[in-house]
Design a protein around this motif. Structure first.
Motif, PDB file in Angstrom:
ATOM      1  N   GLY A   1       4.451  12.523  -7.677  1.00 12.21           N
ATOM      2  CA  GLY A   1       4.842  12.650  -6.261  1.00 12.21           C
ATOM      3  C   GLY A   1       5.870  11.596  -5.888  1.00 12.21           C
ATOM      4  N   ARG A   2       5.629  10.395  -6.295  1.00 12.20           N
ATOM      5  CA  ARG A   2       6.551   9.292  -5.984  1.00 12.20           C
ATOM      6  C   ARG A   2       7.902   9.502  -6.640  1.00 12.20           C
ATOM      7  NH1 ARG A   2       4.051   3.699  -4.670  1.00 12.20           N
ATOM      8  NH2 ARG A   2       6.093   2.879  -5.054  1.00 12.20           N
ATOM      9  N   ALA A   3       7.871   9.860  -7.925  1.00 10.26           N
ATOM     10  CA  ALA A   3       9.131  10.029  -8.657  1.00 10.26           C
ATOM     11  C   ALA A   3       9.978  11.137  -8.023  1.00 10.26           C
ATOM     12  CB  ALA A   3       8.831  10.356 -10.122  1.00 10.26           C
TER      13      ALA A   3
ATOM     14  N   GLN B   1       4.581   9.297  12.402  1.00 14.67           N
ATOM     15  CA  GLN B   1       6.014   9.054  12.546  1.00 14.67           C
ATOM     16  C   GLN B   1       6.508   8.155  11.418  1.00 14.67           C
ATOM     17  OE1 GLN B   1       5.639   7.521  16.546  1.00 14.67           O
ATOM     18  NE2 GLN B   1       7.004   9.120  17.273  1.00 14.67           N
ATOM     19  N   PRO B   2       6.481   8.647  10.184  1.00 15.38           N
ATOM     20  CA  PRO B   2       6.948   7.794   9.093  1.00 15.38           C
ATOM     21  C   PRO B   2       8.442   7.464   9.262  1.00 15.38           C
ATOM     22  CG  PRO B   2       6.484  10.031   8.303  1.00 15.38           C
ATOM     23  CD  PRO B   2       6.070   9.978   9.740  1.00 15.38           C
ATOM     24  N   ALA B   3       8.789   6.214   8.969  1.00 10.62           N
ATOM     25  CA  ALA B   3      10.180   5.770   9.179  1.00 10.62           C
ATOM     26  C   ALA B   3      11.165   6.667   8.435  1.00 10.62           C
ATOM     27  CB  ALA B   3      10.312   4.319   8.727  1.00 10.62           C
TER      28      ALA B   3
ATOM     29  N   ARG C   1      -3.549  -7.076   8.139  1.00  6.30           N
ATOM     30  CA  ARG C   1      -2.830  -6.195   9.056  1.00  6.30           C
ATOM     31  C   ARG C   1      -2.047  -5.195   8.227  1.00  6.30           C
ATOM     32  NH1 ARG C   1      -2.333  -9.410  13.907  1.00  6.30           N
ATOM     33  NH2 ARG C   1      -4.284 -10.568  13.893  1.00  6.30           N
ATOM     34  N   TYR C   2      -1.336  -4.325   8.924  1.00  4.77           N
ATOM     35  CA  TYR C   2      -0.486  -3.365   8.229  1.00  4.77           C
ATOM     36  C   TYR C   2       0.642  -4.132   7.521  1.00  4.77           C
ATOM     37  CZ  TYR C   2       2.979   0.352   7.652  1.00  4.77           C
ATOM     38  OH  TYR C   2       3.910   1.206   7.144  1.00  4.77           O
ATOM     39  N   ARG C   3       0.618  -4.070   6.212  1.00  9.23           N
ATOM     40  CA  ARG C   3       1.615  -4.730   5.351  1.00  9.23           C
ATOM     41  C   ARG C   3       1.717  -6.250   5.578  1.00  9.23           C
ATOM     42  NH1 ARG C   3       0.474  -0.908   3.459  1.00  9.23           N
ATOM     43  NH2 ARG C   3       1.607   1.040   3.206  1.00  9.23           N
ATOM     44  N   ARG C   4       0.575  -6.855   5.837  1.00  5.23           N
ATOM     45  CA  ARG C   4       0.597  -8.307   6.038  1.00  5.23           C
ATOM     46  C   ARG C   4      -0.814  -8.862   5.924  1.00  5.23           C
ATOM     47  NH1 ARG C   4       1.631 -11.854  10.796  1.00  5.23           N
ATOM     48  NH2 ARG C   4       1.173 -10.107  12.135  1.00  5.23           N
TER      49      ARG C   4
ATOM     50  N   HIS D   1      15.546   9.508   0.037  1.00  4.06           N
ATOM     51  CA  HIS D   1      14.461   9.102   0.945  1.00  4.06           C
ATOM     52  C   HIS D   1      15.030   8.167   2.007  1.00  4.06           C
ATOM     53  CE1 HIS D   1      10.773   7.440   2.513  1.00  4.06           C
ATOM     54  NE2 HIS D   1      10.029   8.180   1.707  1.00  4.06           N
ATOM     55  N   GLY D   2      14.896   8.556   3.275  1.00  2.00           N
ATOM     56  CA  GLY D   2      15.526   7.827   4.358  1.00  2.00           C
ATOM     57  C   GLY D   2      15.094   6.382   4.524  1.00  2.00           C
ATOM     58  N   ASN D   3      13.900   6.037   4.023  1.00  2.20           N
ATOM     59  CA  ASN D   3      13.438   4.655   4.235  1.00  2.20           C
ATOM     60  C   ASN D   3      13.781   3.731   3.064  1.00  2.20           C
ATOM     61  OD1 ASN D   3      12.360   2.562   5.649  1.00  2.20           O
ATOM     62  ND2 ASN D   3      10.208   3.135   5.316  1.00  2.20           N
TER      63      ASN D   3
ATOM     64  N   GLY E   1       0.810  -1.213   0.000  1.00  3.39           N
ATOM     65  CA  GLY E   1       0.000   0.000   0.000  1.00  3.39           C
ATOM     66  C   GLY E   1       0.834   1.248   0.000  1.00  3.39           C
ATOM     67  N   THR E   2       0.135   2.350  -0.077  1.00  2.00           N
ATOM     68  CA  THR E   2       0.770   3.658  -0.026  1.00  2.00           C
ATOM     69  C   THR E   2      -0.099   4.530   0.892  1.00  2.00           C
ATOM     70  OG1 THR E   2      -0.535   4.477  -1.883  1.00  2.00           O
ATOM     71  CG2 THR E   2       1.574   3.443  -2.420  1.00  2.00           C
ATOM     72  N   ALA E   3       0.203   5.820   0.899  1.00  2.00           N
ATOM     73  CA  ALA E   3      -0.618   6.722   1.710  1.00  2.00           C
ATOM     74  C   ALA E   3      -2.063   6.751   1.201  1.00  2.00           C
ATOM     75  CB  ALA E   3      -0.011   8.121   1.658  1.00  2.00           C
TER      76      ALA E   3
HETATM   77  N1  EPU Z   1      10.257  12.260   4.954  1.00  2.00           N
HETATM   78  C1  EPU Z   1      11.346  12.950   5.415  1.00  2.00           C
HETATM   79  N2  EPU Z   1      12.581  12.518   5.011  1.00  2.00           N
HETATM   80  C2  EPU Z   1      12.755  11.434   4.196  1.00  2.00           C
HETATM   81  C3  EPU Z   1      11.626  10.723   3.752  1.00  2.00           C
HETATM   82  C4  EPU Z   1      10.369  11.154   4.147  1.00  2.00           C
HETATM   83  O1  EPU Z   1      11.231  13.920   6.148  1.00  2.00           O
HETATM   84  O2  EPU Z   1      13.910  11.093   3.881  1.00  2.00           O
HETATM   85  C5  EPU Z   1       8.920  12.752   5.334  1.00  2.00           C
HETATM   86  C6  EPU Z   1       8.172  13.289   4.106  1.00  2.00           C
HETATM   87  O3  EPU Z   1       8.485  14.617   3.861  1.00  2.00           O
HETATM   88  C7  EPU Z   1       6.719  13.079   4.498  1.00  2.00           C
HETATM   89  C8  EPU Z   1       6.764  11.827   5.372  1.00  2.00           C
HETATM   90  O4  EPU Z   1       8.113  11.658   5.802  1.00  2.00           O
HETATM   91  O5  EPU Z   1       6.269  14.149   5.282  1.00  2.00           O
HETATM   92  C9  EPU Z   1       6.274  10.574   4.639  1.00  2.00           C
HETATM   93  O6  EPU Z   1       7.094  10.357   3.502  1.00  2.00           O
HETATM   94  P1  EPU Z   1       6.476   9.846   2.116  1.00  2.00           P
HETATM   95  O7  EPU Z   1       5.402  10.764   1.683  1.00  2.00           O
HETATM   96  O8  EPU Z   1       7.628   9.643   1.198  1.00  2.00           O
HETATM   97  O9  EPU Z   1       5.757   8.499   2.461  1.00  2.00           O
HETATM   98  P2  EPU Z   1       6.259   7.213   3.260  1.00  2.00           P
HETATM   99  O10 EPU Z   1       5.372   7.061   4.451  1.00  2.00           O
HETATM  100  O11 EPU Z   1       7.734   7.258   3.512  1.00  2.00           O
HETATM  101  C10 EPU Z   1       4.658   5.492   2.095  1.00  2.00           C
HETATM  102  C11 EPU Z   1       4.843   4.049   1.736  1.00  2.00           C
HETATM  103  C12 EPU Z   1       5.508   3.951   0.374  1.00  2.00           C
HETATM  104  C13 EPU Z   1       4.679   4.667  -0.661  1.00  2.00           C
HETATM  105  C14 EPU Z   1       4.537   6.122  -0.223  1.00  2.00           C
HETATM  106  C15 EPU Z   1       3.720   6.956  -1.202  1.00  2.00           C
HETATM  107  C16 EPU Z   1       5.274   2.731   3.766  1.00  2.00           C
HETATM  108  C17 EPU Z   1       6.304   2.128   4.663  1.00  2.00           C
HETATM  109  N3  EPU Z   1       5.737   3.423   2.715  1.00  2.00           N
HETATM  110  O12 EPU Z   1       5.975   6.050   2.223  1.00  2.00           O
HETATM  111  O13 EPU Z   1       5.571   2.561   0.045  1.00  2.00           O
HETATM  112  O14 EPU Z   1       5.271   4.589  -1.940  1.00  2.00           O
HETATM  113  O15 EPU Z   1       3.923   6.164   1.070  1.00  2.00           O
HETATM  114  O16 EPU Z   1       2.381   6.885  -0.953  1.00  2.00           O
HETATM  115  O17 EPU Z   1       4.095   2.560   4.006  1.00  2.00           O
HETATM  116  C18 EPU Z   1       6.868   0.560   0.027  1.00  2.00           C
HETATM  117  O18 EPU Z   1       5.958   0.073   0.699  1.00  2.00           O
HETATM  118  O19 EPU Z   1       7.841  -0.113  -0.365  1.00  2.00           O
HETATM  119  C19 EPU Z   1       6.809   1.983  -0.272  1.00  2.00           C
HETATM  120  C20 EPU Z   1       7.822   2.637  -0.789  1.00  2.00           C
END
Ligand code: EPU
Length: 319
Positions: A223-225, A246-248, A178-181, A271-273, A145-147
């Protein structure tokens, strides 16, 4: 683990659809992973059934993999069989019932095919998955999933083959998402080394305004790109988000880990994650980066990050 007689049986049963000592780096988006004892691509359900029954009888472990987009295979590779359903993906069919479109598809179909189909017909519900790599089966099992949504939002029912070869349909109300499962009902799920196999699914979408859906798709893809290092080998987001607030990625960023490198594995500066493979990263390099990230986030925020990526296989031993 596989004896010569096992290999002969597999070769006889599968012909060119089995390969031995198959480098898993060829089958993962990370471009990382030691050899699988046997890489198996059944062509139909009856061949899959025969293989599962044989593996059970011989006590040979098997692992199902989809597109390898959310997978880290350790450097020692995988013992037993790795089964991939990409060769038996049946076509995609759909039927509209009132305000619902039911799309049925085999688990080996790339998820993007369903997204493209929905865009073409103007069906609402799949845009969230645009840009999610891998197969439909993998996306369902991981509740990808995504946001903007996740697979649990659109699944109507799934068809599974149990480890004893029985084919069963499971309706959405019996699925424990569940979340991612996804958890299948316990009676069906099997074990870690001999699990039920997801064969196909029905997805429920809604007819909508084609132009609006396309505009939304364009915006979300852009947005993703902008945010993600999509062109570098990785397994997507490495950790689950501890929560929406608290996104990772943000926690890792704020802990100062962007750019942290071990060997050829690196926390993406974008992107930190994302942990990216800059060339010849080993699984050990990636795991060392991940360990440091977890440690830093724990120290700074007292939060335990949990991998979203599935980590399988054995560590490499010896030189
Ligand atoms: N952020 C930072 N620094 C970073 C990265 C992110 O400050 O290095 C902040 C962003 O600015 C934003 C927030 O953290 O305010 C969330 O970041 P982002 O919008 O990139 O979304 P995400 O929660 O990191 C989730 C999914 C992605 C999916 C995106 C787009 C999870 C773990 N990740 O990422 O899914 O592409 O939303 O909707 O749920 C995946 O599952 O493999 C994946 C990449």
């Amino acid at each position: 683990m596989l004896e010569d007689a096992d290999k002969r049986w597999l070769r006889q049963e599968l012909g060119k659809r089995v390969r031995f000592d198959e480098p898993m780096l060829q089958h993962t988006y990370f471009r990382i992973g030691g050899p699988a004892d046997a890489w198996v691509e059944p062509q139909n359900a009856s061949q899959l059934k025969v293989i599962l029954e044989w593996a059970q009888k011989k006590d040979i472990p098997y692992l199902m993999i989809g597109g390898g987009s959310n997978l880290l295979v350790r450097d020692g590779g995988i013992r037993g069989l790795v089964i991939h359903l990409g060769r038996m993906s049946a076509g995609v069919e759909w039927v509209q019932k009132g305000e619902t479109v039911i799309v049925s598809a085999g688990a080996g179909i790339p998820t993007r095919h369903i997204c493209t189909l929905a865009l073409k017909h103007g069906w609402l519900g799949m845009n969230f998955a645009l840009g999610i790599p891998g197969t439909l089966g993998g996306a369902i099992i991981m509740n990808a999933g995504t946001a903007h949504g996740c697979m649990a939002d659109v699944i109507e029912k799934v068809m599974v083959m149990t480890s004893s070869g029985e084919q069963i349909e499971v309706q959405r109300q019996s699925l424990d998402y569940r979340y991612r499962r996804l958890r299948l009902p316990t009676a069906l799920s099997g074990t870690a080394t001999a699990s039920a196999v997801l064969m196909a699914a029905h997805i429920s979408l809604k007819p909508g305004d084609r132009d609006e859906i396309r505009d939304q798709a364009r915006q979300w893809m852009q947005g993703r790109a902008r945010k993600q290092p999509s062109w570098q080998p990785s397994a997507g987001c490495f950790f689950k988000n501890p929560s929406d607030v608290q996104p990772a990625g943000r926690l890792i960023d704020e802990a100062g880990l962007k750019g942290y490198t071990v060997g050829d594995a690196q926390v993406s500066p974008k992107h930190g994650n994302f942990i990216i493979n800059r060339g010849k990263a080993s699984a050990a390099d990636v795991l060392a980066v991940a360990a440091r990230v977890r440690e830093a986030v724990k120290d700074r925020f007292d939060i335990d990050l949990e991998p979203e990526v599935r980590i399988v296989g054995e560590e490499k031993t010896g030189a």
